[in-house]
Design an enzyme around this catalytic site. Sequence first.
Site, short mmCIF file in Angstrom:
data_model
loop_
_atom_site.label_atom_id
_atom_site.label_comp_id
_atom_site.label_asym_id
_atom_site.label_seq_id
_atom_site.Cartn_x
_atom_site.Cartn_y
_atom_site.Cartn_z
N GLY B 250 0.80 -1.22 0.00
CA GLY B 250 0.00 0.00 0.00
C GLY B 250 0.84 1.27 0.00
N HIS B 251 0.15 2.40 -0.07
CA HIS B 251 0.84 3.69 -0.16
C HIS B 251 1.61 4.01 1.13
CE1 HIS B 251 -3.26 5.83 0.85
NE2 HIS B 251 -2.95 4.91 1.73
#
Lengths: 339, 339, 339
Positions: B250-251
């Site tokens: 994920g970011h």
Amino acid sequence: MADPRFFTRAGPFSLRELAVIAEAELATDTDTEKSVSDIAALSEATGADISFLDNKLYVSEFTTSSAGACLVRPEYIDRAPADMALLLTEQPYHAYARVASAFYPAQQSRSEVHPTASISDTAVIGAGVCIGPNAVVSDGVEIAGGTEIGGNTTIGAGVKIGNNCQVFSNVTLQCCLIGDRVIVHPGVRIGQDGFGFAMGADGHLKVPQLGRVLIEDDVEIGANSTIDRGAGPDTVIGRGSKIDNLVQIGHNVRLGAGCVIVAQVGISGSTQLGNFVVAGGQVGFAGHLTIGDGAQIAAQSGVAKSIDPGAKMGGTPAQPMNDWLRGVTSLQRLTKRKG
Amino acid sequence: MADPRFFTRAGPFSLRELAVIAEAELATDTDTEKSVSDIAALSEATGADISFLDNKLYVSEFTTSSAGACLVRPEYIDRAPADMALLLTEQPYHAYARVASAFYPAQQSRSEVHPTASISDTAVIGAGVCIGPNAVVSDGVEIAGGTEIGGNTTIGAGVKIGNNCQVFSNVTLQCCLIGDRVIVHPGVRIGQDGFGFAMGADGHLKVPQLGRVLIEDDVEIGANSTIDRGAGPDTVIGRGSKIDNLVQIGHNVRLGAGCVIVAQVGISGSTQLGNFVVAGGQVGFAGHLTIGDGAQIAAQSGVAKSIDPGAKMGGTPAQPMNDWLRGVTSLQRLTKRKG
Amino acid sequence: MADPRFFTRAGPFSLRELAVIAEAELATDTDTEKSVSDIAALSEATGADISFLDNKLYVSEFTTSSAGACLVRPEYIDRAPADMALLLTEQPYHAYARVASAFYPAQQSRSEVHPTASISDTAVIGAGVCIGPNAVVSDGVEIAGGTEIGGNTTIGAGVKIGNNCQVFSNVTLQCCLIGDRVIVHPGVRIGQDGFGFAMGADGHLKVPQLGRVLIEDDVEIGANSTIDRGAGPDTVIGRGSKIDNLVQIGHNVRLGAGCVIVAQVGISGSTQLGNFVVAGGQVGFAGHLTIGDGAQIAAQSGVAKSIDPGAKMGGTPAQPMNDWLRGVTSLQRLTKRKG
């Protein structure tokens, strides 16, 4: 009726023809020449449609259905509406699969190699092969007759594909040999390096992956699934096995015939599945295990040890299904008492 | 022997050469000029092959192997067949990795840009770069020397790739800076928007994702894995980390150096892994956690809290490994007693 | 500041303009014409930047921030540094999303069809559509105005895409109808066959999949996710639903409006989610379930039964969240006592 933008309907068929297709028997006194033009669910069918009753939950829909014909087990003859023609079979769902395939046969590809495809001079392309726009076919590839390759698919050097396969779009194939009538859905990756490293505290050394992937006849592989090639031995997917979407199959894994692997399963390196093993969605298998013929593993289980043929397993770590269910119940009881 | 359709063998090598390559020592009285032509498993090797013994489960195969030479720990000298030349090392698997890489070096790409590739006029392409058919290289992309880009791969504007990388086919790169010697397997997606929304009962508002993905040197990323770009900070994959297939990152996630992330792991936004963290298959990490250097997490665990350096964890929610295993045993005992 | 290689900044904006954009109110005595040139985190912002305070964990960063302006709840007015202009709102994160989108608007595509794209003569392409290099647009496809199609994407016959969508690179679309303002990230597969077989001990018979996928307006679908088309009914993704990366959605599944499906979730065939259902990462849903409006399911849960509206669930098999957490605690206590 299926959307004609996407599906082309064949037929109509007479009941006599449909009985042959379905491998079913017409009930006595049926008008064998009556014409049927489409398939439909019991609740939506009209007099021109054929439907089927497989799950007994739908018996009441059957008794009130307007379907002109229905595939059904003989035991339900007495429950049928008066005007419904009956095609009798002990396997109505199988019969439906055959009839639906007759009305909606797999799209005929135009046997052409699209001018934008990039085909190596040393590739061998069989008769009636269709290769889509911007596909890439590398040196020494062999594609046998009647096979279809989708647009933007990339086939690496030396790959061999059998007859009447369907390799959809945006697929990548490397270091693999593929049998006949294999279906490879979009985004599948076959034959890339397995995850092989000699691990160390100062870095991980890559171990060359020198095996292949062998895909036997009649296998189907779901969208965006990944099958790594062997490290030395081959990775093998046995005849007629069906693999759903987003499944990971590690190096040296061997699946027997007729396995059913539901979406998001992961099978670690060198694990061997026998014939007709069924793994529910998101199951994980550790490496180097042996899973016996016909074993069934419930969704999300974590399989840490080998499994006997025919066993039904569940949970993490996976146990016999009944033990697992009893454990769940025990824990819930305990929680209530002490919570 | 590896299938010559897919792998090109180098050699033969003398034992003297192989000892240097393997970083091993020849046993005394070895014929240093004896020629070896291939690698093979202990059970399949002939007198012209070199094999290795790493796992003691295979000692009996070692004692009866026909291999002409073998990489082995000094403690097994006395168990070797009479005719086998021995290359002594404390790390036989590492030595094998080096020898196998010598016999089967990574395929040399033809340093060419395929005429069907779509290359922006403003892209900067280094010496010896190979770009495959129908690849797309957008404005301002920089690709350094010796790097290979596979067919049908799409590289978005401004992406920078270092020296001697291998980006395979059907990959998508956006908003990322990639170091040297990085391997990106087919179907990987790097740099797309993270999953960032201001959620609301009447709809979810998209939050612009304005960071990048930084991939450091010597990273390897498995097929169909996805790495989202940062929301504001960058997403970072540390030097030498190895990521398997179908992994989601994920970011704002940061991996330290040398992490090993097995297939189908998911790491939620803003979680930070230290150096040499190992996560087994299908592990899930919640967001905003800190995982200490050298932590190891068993397959399928659910990590809901931060983890200390060096800890070994398992289960959902993840606990210290021993506690988790004891819990599993307790529950099984309870089930038997009360079931 | 975002990397100008990847992001193009608009502005500057006056505080007056930003208050309108943010749907916030300027604190009294603010210099409405003061110019702001960028967004930044509280800890990194300068006098030319606007920041936001949403999570109260960051109040101390707020009190010492050098940001020229800040989006903040009215209750924190007294904690603000003297020189900071305040834009007051009860939803600072939503306000930030709007301001960030103003400074960094979605990249304008060049409305062009790249000459290397392969476009069928029977496709209908709207005004201002951008189609990237080597994309494939098949017979009868309709793409409405302002939509962008990435490079190496493959769109199958008859697919319809609405206005102002963004379909990124290396995507495959088949048998689907897509609404307006839909975002489809790289590697997504929509509309392939569902996993439908009439299983048997001597082989599995393929059941034709004759439905479609309907994607309603404002849906976003993450990288490498897969959505199978219906078997007969359609698969439907409701308006405004957000789907993360590597998610699997089976045939006949229906999502209501505004669902949030985190990475690596799997939803089995014919399961129906109501509106605004939230599923954490790696959750698995069995088939044929009904999940009520607003239900929330914790990461990695296994949902085996239908769920009531508004319920919060966790564990495998999923139970009410509190029961699950109590069960985890009970088991840990038991382990300590008897271990």
